[in-house]
Design an enzyme around this catalytic site. Structure first.
Site, PDB file in Angstrom:
ATOM      1  N   HIS A 104       0.845  -1.203   0.000  1.00 22.37           N
ATOM      2  CA  HIS A 104       0.000   0.000   0.000  1.00 22.37           C
ATOM      3  C   HIS A 104       0.876   1.247   0.000  1.00 22.37           C
ATOM      4  O   HIS A 104       2.066   1.207   0.297  1.00 22.37           O
ATOM      5  CB  HIS A 104      -0.887   0.008   1.250  1.00 22.37           C
ATOM      6  CG  HIS A 104      -0.086   0.024   2.522  1.00 22.37           C
ATOM      7  ND1 HIS A 104       0.547  -1.090   3.018  1.00 22.37           N
ATOM      8  CD2 HIS A 104       0.214   1.041   3.369  1.00 22.37           C
ATOM      9  CE1 HIS A 104       1.186  -0.766   4.134  1.00 22.37           C
ATOM     10  NE2 HIS A 104       1.007   0.530   4.367  1.00 22.37           N
ATOM     11  N   ASP A 139       1.064   5.073   1.867  1.00 25.58           N
ATOM     12  CA  ASP A 139       0.564   5.718   3.073  1.00 25.58           C
ATOM     13  C   ASP A 139      -0.062   7.057   2.719  1.00 25.58           C
ATOM     14  O   ASP A 139       0.390   7.725   1.792  1.00 25.58           O
ATOM     15  CB  ASP A 139       1.710   5.958   4.068  1.00 25.58           C
ATOM     16  CG  ASP A 139       2.171   4.662   4.715  1.00 25.58           C
ATOM     17  OD1 ASP A 139       1.401   3.669   4.680  1.00 25.58           O
ATOM     18  OD2 ASP A 139       3.299   4.642   5.250  1.00 25.58           O
ATOM     19  N   HIS A 197       4.740  -0.050  -0.090  1.00 25.02           N
ATOM     20  CA  HIS A 197       5.406  -1.032   0.785  1.00 25.02           C
ATOM     21  C   HIS A 197       4.405  -1.996   1.423  1.00 25.02           C
ATOM     22  O   HIS A 197       3.195  -1.771   1.407  1.00 25.02           O
ATOM     23  CB  HIS A 197       6.191  -0.304   1.871  1.00 25.02           C
ATOM     24  CG  HIS A 197       5.324   0.570   2.734  1.00 25.02           C
ATOM     25  ND1 HIS A 197       4.816   1.771   2.307  1.00 25.02           N
ATOM     26  CD2 HIS A 197       4.877   0.407   4.005  1.00 25.02           C
ATOM     27  CE1 HIS A 197       4.094   2.319   3.274  1.00 25.02           C
ATOM     28  NE2 HIS A 197       4.109   1.502   4.306  1.00 25.02           N
ATOM     29  N   ARG A 207       4.165  -8.541  17.510  1.00 28.06           N
ATOM     30  CA  ARG A 207       5.026  -7.421  17.134  1.00 28.06           C
ATOM     31  C   ARG A 207       4.210  -6.135  17.245  1.00 28.06           C
ATOM     32  O   ARG A 207       3.042  -6.100  16.872  1.00 28.06           O
ATOM     33  CB  ARG A 207       5.508  -7.639  15.703  1.00 28.06           C
ATOM     34  CG  ARG A 207       6.304  -6.501  15.153  1.00 28.06           C
ATOM     35  CD  ARG A 207       6.725  -6.769  13.700  1.00 28.06           C
ATOM     36  NE  ARG A 207       7.475  -5.623  13.224  1.00 28.06           N
ATOM     37  CZ  ARG A 207       7.312  -5.076  12.037  1.00 28.06           C
ATOM     38  NH1 ARG A 207       6.449  -5.569  11.172  1.00 28.06           N
ATOM     39  NH2 ARG A 207       8.037  -4.028  11.685  1.00 28.06           N
TER      40      ARG A 207
END
Ligand SMILES: *[C@@H]1O[C@H](CO)[C@@H](O)[C@H](O)[C@H]1NC(C)=O
Ligand SMILES: *[C@@H]1O[C@H](CO)[C@@H](O)[C@H](O)[C@H]1NC(C)=O
Ligand SMILES: *[C@@H]1O[C@H](CO)[C@@H](O)[C@H](O)[C@H]1NC(C)=O
Ligand SMILES: *[C@@H]1O[C@H](CO)[C@@H](O)[C@H](O)[C@H]1NC(C)=O
Length: 719
Positions: free
Chosen positions: A648, A650, A700, A710
């Site tokens: 995607h 940002d 990314h 995480r």
């Protein structure tokens, strides 16, 4: 010039009048007790090389007549000495401001065999005022606090004394003076214009400090004279304490502070831990306070053998239970002794808790010092306790102030009703333009008290009550009444006092919200120590084109942010996420909690502006940011929840992605891949930020987390 101004102004009495011949001058004084005031007098006399003889040291104090009796006895041996000049003076509230040569010169200029100090009112019998000779200028009435004369004449003066110790000495001398025959026989005058003696009582406004030619003198502005001896008996004690900070010192720009360093107690020669003085450390938590865990870290890092420290912790706040207990679990056995009084014991009040702490030291003959510290005090120098002990004062506070204003832990003066008044030198002392050890009327928050003083002058248990005053003011009021001096030391920057404003206890880790009130402490706790290197352009890595990687958060920051989010617990998943998708805010949904949800948006923006924007502007020259963001959130990746994120863009000009935990330790897998460059960052470092452009180039994806959980903190800046 600037350098000179910044160099600490230091005080000393080196070589002051050292060459004066004092052979035919003797100072006699009465001191039945060695008070702080007496020690000050002695230091001033030593400073100018006066020869001093102390009378009455072995006696109990009965009253003013005792001074005449002791003087009479001391003068027997000088009955026929026509050369010797004797200065007779009180000493508890007296300082000498100049040396023997000046004193003798002024005495001889007075052309009388005996010179008394003069006062503005007749005491103890005002009805005697009309009997006094008329004077055209100056104070008319006799004061017996100090006088000077030839030994043979002083011998005549006191020859008739047969009163008892409780009788007024002043009345005795007054009657001699008012009898014209006796006055002539003894040959007495008064120092009407304060050329030699300055009694401050009743003339407080007459005296100012004059800084001239590197020296400081107290000047009488009314008569334009420079008195040699200053007496601050009675209500003008505090003014004398103020003057006594400067007189008889000499201002110099050099290093060294001779008077300050007299009578030091050195700890550096102590070979074993066991030989250190035993100290009771009293710690007080009276209100919700930020950075309490950091306080206890500093306490445990104090450079002093823990086996010689007894802790007394009075905590009135349930909110801080966990911080105290965490510290005690790890460290309590290292100390000589620990007494913890928690909020459930509901001490009747703050004053009582302080009385109790102090009394632990008072009751233990082995206790040499009581060190009282409030939890909002940040002492930066771990050798502070040793530094204070070495100064060897009855009561000594390290000067600490609030970073953003002139608020500090001492007052330079008192108003007439006993509250705060600003002394002329207050700002200079707080800002360390004047450096030294200052006798002040009020200290608070952190101070060291000698155990021996607690067992003697301050033996009264209830020092923290006095009328309707608050405990801190009561303590100082009682200490002043007992004639014990309180000093504040600003020879080093010892630290600061936290601002307690707006500290809320509604979150799990409330310190995170302190970025506005206590930025310095916030930064030390949460910003990675190597961030300063990144600001200088060092240590910034570039793992992929236009992707910058630098340290930003400490481990503590990472842990607390994750715990805060987990504590809040409302991770987006269901409806919430769909709404945001429909609103078109986010390109791809994540399992996350937004900063706005925990009311952290203002704080987060300040963080981005202060700590990220400077690096952005450095790495992307010509780009300026106000660090505006619509979206800043913590993302959670789990194999069985959401392990990864599809490719995607940002919705940002640039994106900050901070790893909040450690690969290998907390999770496996994870990382970020920039598709256009086929470049991945597979081993994110905890506390490090990745910064990359948001739109267009840096398409990314989040690589799958294969084990564990995480967490990352993501900000879309300048949408
Ligand atoms: C003291 O003696 C001097 C002479 O030595 C004289 O001039 C002066 O008037 C005397 N003062 C008094 C108060 O008697
Ligand atoms: C410390 O101060 C006390 C009282 O002022 C004094 O008696 C003592 O000698 C001083 N200690 C040293 C080492 O000078
Ligand atoms: C801490 O205090 C000691 C003793 O006064 C001094 O030598 C040292 O320079 C101080 N350290 C700092 C970091 O200010
Ligand atoms: C800071 O950077 C230096 C190398 O520049 C490194 O040795 C040190 O471990 C770093 N400190 C921390 C806390 O990571």
């Amino acid at each position: 010039m600037l350098l000179r101004l910044l160099t600490p102004l230091l005080l000393s009495c080196v070589a002051l009048g050292a060459q004066d011949s004092a052979d035919n001058l003797l100072v006699l004084t009465v001191a039945t007790e060695e008070t702080d005031g007496f020690r000050r007098f002695q230091r001033s006399a030593q400073c100018f090389n006066y020869k001093v003889k102390i009378l009455g040291q072995e006696e109990e104090w009965h009253g003013d007549g005792q001074k005449v009796r002791l003087l009479k006895a001391a003068l027997e041996q000088y009955a026929d000495n026509e050369d010797l000049v004797i200065l007779f003076t009180e000493s508890y509230d007296v300082v000498l401001a100049s040396g023997p040569a000046e004193l003798l010169k002024k005495f001889k200029q007075a052309k009388s065999k005996v010179v008394f100090s003069a006062e503005a009112v007749a005491y103890p019998e005002r009805r005697l005022e009309p009997k006094y000779p008329y004077v055209s200028e100056g104070k008319r009435f006799l004061g017996s606090g100090a006088f000077i004369g030839y030994a043979s004449h002083l011998h005549k003066l006191v020859a008739e004394w047969d009163g008892d110790d409780e009788t007024s000495d002043q009345l005795f001398y007054t009657k001699i003076f008012l009898d014209p025959v006796k006055r002539e026989k003894v040959n007495i005058t008064l120092d009407h214009r304060c050329r030699i003696f300055q009694n401050i009582h009743g003339s407080e406004g007459d005296v100012v400090l004059k800084f001239e030619n590197g020296r400081v003198r107290a000047r009488n502005m009314v008569y334009d004279t420079l008195p040699v001896l200053i007496n601050g008996k009675g209500p003008s004690k505090l003014l004398l304490n103020y003057l006594g900070n400067y007189v008889p010192r000499v201002w110099t720009f050099e290093t060294g502070c001779v008077i300050c360093d007299e009578g030091l107690r050195s700890l550096s020669g102590l070979k074993t831990d066991d030989s250190f003085p035993l100290v009771v450390v009293g710690i007080f938590i009276e209100q919700p306070t930020p950075f309490v865990s950091e306080f206890f870290k500093r306490l445990s890092n104090l450079q002093y053998p823990k086996k010689r420290i007894q802790l007394y912790i009075a905590n009135h706040e349930t909110h801080h239970q966990k911080h105290v207990e965490k510290f005690l679990q790890v460290h309590s056995l290292e100390y000589n002794n620990v007494k913890y009084v928690g909020p459930e014991e509901a001490l009747s009040n703050f004053a009582e808790a302080r009385n109790a702490g102090m009394d632990i030291c008072r009751q233990n003959p082995e206790c040499e010092y009581y060190f009282s510290i409030d939890v909002q005090v940040v002492l930066k120098n771990s050798s502070v306790l040793r530094t204070l002990i070495e100064q060897n004062k009855s009561i000594l506070a390290p000067m600490v102030s609030r970073n953003q204003d002139l608020w500090s832990n001492f007052w330079g003066a008192l108003s007439s009703d006993g509250f705060y008044a600003r002394s002329e030198d207050y700002i200079d002392i707080v800002q360390r333009q004047r450096i030294g050890i200052w006798n002040v009327p009020y200290i608070t928050n952190v101070y060291l008290v000698k155990g021996s003083v607690l067992r003697k002058a301050l033996s009264q248990y209830d020092l923290f009550h006095s009328g309707n005053l608050d405990p801190d003011m009561s303590f100082c009021d009682n200490v002043r009444r007992k004639g014990v001096f309180m000093f504040v030391n600003n020879r080093q920057s010892f630290g600061h006092i936290l601002s307690l404003e707006n500290y809320k206890t509604t979150h799990l880790h409330n310190d995170l919200w302190q970025i506005f009130q206590n930025i310095q402490d916030w930064k030390e706790k949460y910003i990675h120590p190597n961030h300063t290197l990144a600001l200088k352009g060092k240590l910034i890595e570039s793992p992929c084109p236009d992707v910058y990687w630098f340290p930003i958060f400490t481990e503590t920051a990472c842990d607390e942010i994750v715990e805060e989010m987990e504590n809040y617990g409302q991770w987006s998943g269901g409806g919430n996420r769909d709404e945001r998708l429909q609103g078109g805010y986010e390109n791809v949904p994540t399992i996350d909690i937004h900063m706005t949800q925990i009311n952290y948006e203002k704080e987060w923006q300040k963080f981005l502006l202060d700590f990220v924007a400077p690096i952005t502007e450095k790495m992307f020259p010509g780009y300026y940011t106000q660090a505006q963001f619509d979206l800043a959130f913590v993302v959670r990746y789990k194999p069985d929840e959401q392990p990864s994120l599809v490719p995607h863009h940002d919705a940002s000009t640039f994106t900050i992605n901070i790893a909040l935990n450690s690969v290998g330790q907390d999770y496996e897998g994870g990382g970020c891949r920039f598709l256009r460059y086929d470049c991945s960052i597979k081993a994110p470092r905890k506390g490090w930020a990745l910064m990359h452009p948001g739109r267009l180039t840096h398409y990314h994806e989040g690589l799958p987390t294969t084990k564990g959980t995480r967490y990352i903190a993501v900000s879309f800046v300048d949408p």
